[in-house]
Design a protein around this motif. Structure first.
Motif, PDB file in Angstrom:
ATOM      1  N   TYR A   1      50.471  -7.091 -49.914  1.00 50.61           N
ATOM      2  CA  TYR A   1      49.367  -7.887 -50.429  1.00 50.61           C
ATOM      3  C   TYR A   1      48.331  -6.948 -51.045  1.00 50.61           C
ATOM      4  CZ  TYR A   1      51.254 -11.761 -47.741  1.00 50.61           C
ATOM      5  OH  TYR A   1      52.076 -12.746 -47.248  1.00 50.61           O
ATOM      6  N   ASN A   2      48.057  -7.137 -52.322  1.00 47.86           N
ATOM      7  CA  ASN A   2      47.068  -6.342 -53.040  1.00 47.86           C
ATOM      8  C   ASN A   2      46.619  -7.165 -54.238  1.00 47.86           C
ATOM      9  OD1 ASN A   2      46.254  -4.518 -55.348  1.00 47.86           O
ATOM     10  ND2 ASN A   2      46.331  -3.021 -53.679  1.00 47.86           N
ATOM     11  N   THR A   3      45.372  -7.568 -54.233  1.00 52.08           N
ATOM     12  CA  THR A   3      44.866  -8.478 -55.258  1.00 52.08           C
ATOM     13  C   THR A   3      45.043  -7.943 -56.675  1.00 52.08           C
ATOM     14  OG1 THR A   3      43.288  -9.438 -53.703  1.00 52.08           O
ATOM     15  CG2 THR A   3      42.850  -9.768 -56.049  1.00 52.08           C
ATOM     16  N   GLU A   4      44.588  -6.744 -56.929  1.00 49.09           N
ATOM     17  CA  GLU A   4      44.649  -6.204 -58.292  1.00 49.09           C
ATOM     18  C   GLU A   4      46.086  -6.047 -58.769  1.00 49.09           C
ATOM     19  OE1 GLU A   4      43.231  -2.387 -60.973  1.00 49.09           O
ATOM     20  OE2 GLU A   4      42.374  -2.655 -58.987  1.00 49.09           O
ATOM     21  N   LYS A   5      46.935  -5.464 -57.943  1.00 47.61           N
ATOM     22  CA  LYS A   5      48.335  -5.261 -58.336  1.00 47.61           C
ATOM     23  C   LYS A   5      49.058  -6.591 -58.526  1.00 47.61           C
ATOM     24  CE  LYS A   5      48.898  -0.708 -56.276  1.00 47.61           C
ATOM     25  NZ  LYS A   5      49.610   0.100 -55.273  1.00 47.61           N
ATOM     26  N   ALA A   6      48.768  -7.555 -57.667  1.00 44.86           N
ATOM     27  CA  ALA A   6      49.418  -8.866 -57.785  1.00 44.86           C
ATOM     28  C   ALA A   6      48.974  -9.575 -59.061  1.00 44.86           C
ATOM     29  CB  ALA A   6      49.112  -9.717 -56.562  1.00 44.86           C
ATOM     30  N   TYR A   7      47.687  -9.528 -59.359  1.00 45.20           N
ATOM     31  CA  TYR A   7      47.204 -10.155 -60.591  1.00 45.20           C
ATOM     32  C   TYR A   7      47.862  -9.520 -61.813  1.00 45.20           C
ATOM     33  CZ  TYR A   7      44.414 -11.324 -64.616  1.00 45.20           C
ATOM     34  OH  TYR A   7      44.040 -11.725 -65.874  1.00 45.20           O
ATOM     35  N   LEU A   8      47.919  -8.193 -61.840  1.00 45.63           N
ATOM     36  CA  LEU A   8      48.542  -7.504 -62.976  1.00 45.63           C
ATOM     37  C   LEU A   8      50.029  -7.829 -63.075  1.00 45.63           C
ATOM     38  CD1 LEU A   8      46.738  -4.050 -62.713  1.00 45.63           C
ATOM     39  CD2 LEU A   8      46.289  -5.903 -64.351  1.00 45.63           C
ATOM     40  N   ALA A   9      50.693  -7.966 -61.931  1.00 39.59           N
ATOM     41  CA  ALA A   9      52.112  -8.335 -61.927  1.00 39.59           C
ATOM     42  C   ALA A   9      52.298  -9.748 -62.482  1.00 39.59           C
ATOM     43  CB  ALA A   9      52.688  -8.236 -60.520  1.00 39.59           C
ATOM     44  N   GLN A  10      51.406 -10.680 -62.116  1.00 41.40           N
ATOM     45  CA  GLN A  10      51.480 -12.044 -62.622  1.00 41.40           C
ATOM     46  C   GLN A  10      51.207 -12.082 -64.122  1.00 41.40           C
ATOM     47  OE1 GLN A  10      51.783 -16.344 -62.533  1.00 41.40           O
ATOM     48  NE2 GLN A  10      52.757 -14.624 -61.559  1.00 41.40           N
ATOM     49  N   ARG A  11      50.219 -11.343 -64.566  1.00 36.57           N
ATOM     50  CA  ARG A  11      49.902 -11.291 -65.997  1.00 36.57           C
ATOM     51  C   ARG A  11      51.087 -10.760 -66.799  1.00 36.57           C
ATOM     52  NH1 ARG A  11      44.912  -7.795 -67.936  1.00 36.57           N
ATOM     53  NH2 ARG A  11      46.495  -6.184 -67.876  1.00 36.57           N
ATOM     54  N   GLN A  12      51.709  -9.698 -66.304  1.00 35.38           N
ATOM     55  CA  GLN A  12      52.873  -9.132 -66.981  1.00 35.38           C
ATOM     56  C   GLN A  12      54.044 -10.119 -66.974  1.00 35.38           C
ATOM     57  OE1 GLN A  12      54.132  -5.313 -65.516  1.00 35.38           O
ATOM     58  NE2 GLN A  12      55.990  -5.311 -66.749  1.00 35.38           N
ATOM     59  N   TYR A  13      54.273 -10.766 -65.848  1.00 32.84           N
ATOM     60  CA  TYR A  13      55.345 -11.759 -65.733  1.00 32.84           C
ATOM     61  C   TYR A  13      55.159 -12.852 -66.796  1.00 32.84           C
ATOM     62  CZ  TYR A  13      58.213 -15.477 -63.687  1.00 32.84           C
ATOM     63  OH  TYR A  13      59.136 -16.476 -63.482  1.00 32.84           O
ATOM     64  N   CYS A  14      53.943 -13.348 -66.935  1.00 34.89           N
ATOM     65  CA  CYS A  14      53.664 -14.403 -67.914  1.00 34.89           C
ATOM     66  C   CYS A  14      53.803 -13.902 -69.349  1.00 34.89           C
ATOM     67  CB  CYS A  14      52.266 -14.978 -67.687  1.00 34.89           C
ATOM     68  SG  CYS A  14      52.124 -15.916 -66.154  1.00 34.89           S
ATOM     69  N   GLN A  15      53.309 -12.719 -69.633  1.00 36.56           N
ATOM     70  CA  GLN A  15      53.396 -12.155 -70.988  1.00 36.56           C
ATOM     71  C   GLN A  15      54.847 -11.960 -71.404  1.00 36.56           C
ATOM     72  OE1 GLN A  15      51.007  -8.594 -70.721  1.00 36.56           O
ATOM     73  NE2 GLN A  15      49.149  -9.649 -71.379  1.00 36.56           N
ATOM     74  N   GLU A  16      55.655 -11.425 -70.519  1.00 39.10           N
ATOM     75  CA  GLU A  16      57.058 -11.148 -70.845  1.00 39.10           C
ATOM     76  C   GLU A  16      57.856 -12.420 -71.112  1.00 39.10           C
ATOM     77  OE1 GLU A  16      58.481  -8.826 -67.564  1.00 39.10           O
ATOM     78  OE2 GLU A  16      57.544  -6.981 -68.298  1.00 39.10           O
ATOM     79  N   ARG A  17      57.457 -13.526 -70.515  1.00 36.91           N
ATOM     80  CA  ARG A  17      58.208 -14.774 -70.647  1.00 36.91           C
ATOM     81  C   ARG A  17      57.534 -15.789 -71.559  1.00 36.91           C
ATOM     82  NH1 ARG A  17      59.005 -12.066 -66.375  1.00 36.91           N
ATOM     83  NH2 ARG A  17      61.025 -12.013 -65.313  1.00 36.91           N
ATOM     84  N   GLY A  18      56.359 -15.468 -72.059  1.00 31.76           N
ATOM     85  CA  GLY A  18      55.632 -16.393 -72.928  1.00 31.76           C
ATOM     86  C   GLY A  18      55.041 -17.573 -72.177  1.00 31.76           C
ATOM     87  N   PHE A  19      54.782 -17.394 -70.874  1.00 32.95           N
ATOM     88  CA  PHE A  19      54.197 -18.450 -70.048  1.00 32.95           C
ATOM     89  C   PHE A  19      52.677 -18.364 -70.077  1.00 32.95           C
ATOM     90  CE2 PHE A  19      58.020 -18.223 -66.900  1.00 32.95           C
ATOM     91  CZ  PHE A  19      58.813 -18.910 -67.787  1.00 32.95           C
TER      92      PHE A  19
END
Length: 74
Positions: free
Chosen positions: A2-20
């Motif tokens: 659990y890490n807020t900053e890393k999780a947010y960045l991971a979610q942002r990257q996940y969305c960018q890569e998939r166009g979500f």
């Protein structure tokens, strides 16, 4: 993990890569309704554990708060 900053960045990257669209709150991770950090582990008195891990944020589209179940996309 659990890490807020890393999780947010991971979610942002996940969305960018998939166009979500990115529904999750910004770097604070603060839910729009309950104010809790969605990326923080919370152990409840009834034995439930809620929160989104870095791994979970990097592999799933976040559409709501794991703590209060508020939808970020309605």
């Amino acid at each position: 993990m659990y890490n807020t900053e890393k999780a947010y960045l991971a979610q942002r990257q996940y969305c960018q890569e998939r166009g979500f669209p990115l529904f999750a709150p910004g770097l604070s991770g603060q839910c729009y309704r309950c104010g809790r950090d969605i990326y923080r582990r919370i152990e409840w008195p009834d034995g439930r554990v809620t929160g989104i891990t870095v791994e979970g944020a990097g592999n799933h589209l976040i559409t709501g708060c794991p703590h209060c179940n508020y939808s970020f996309c309605e």
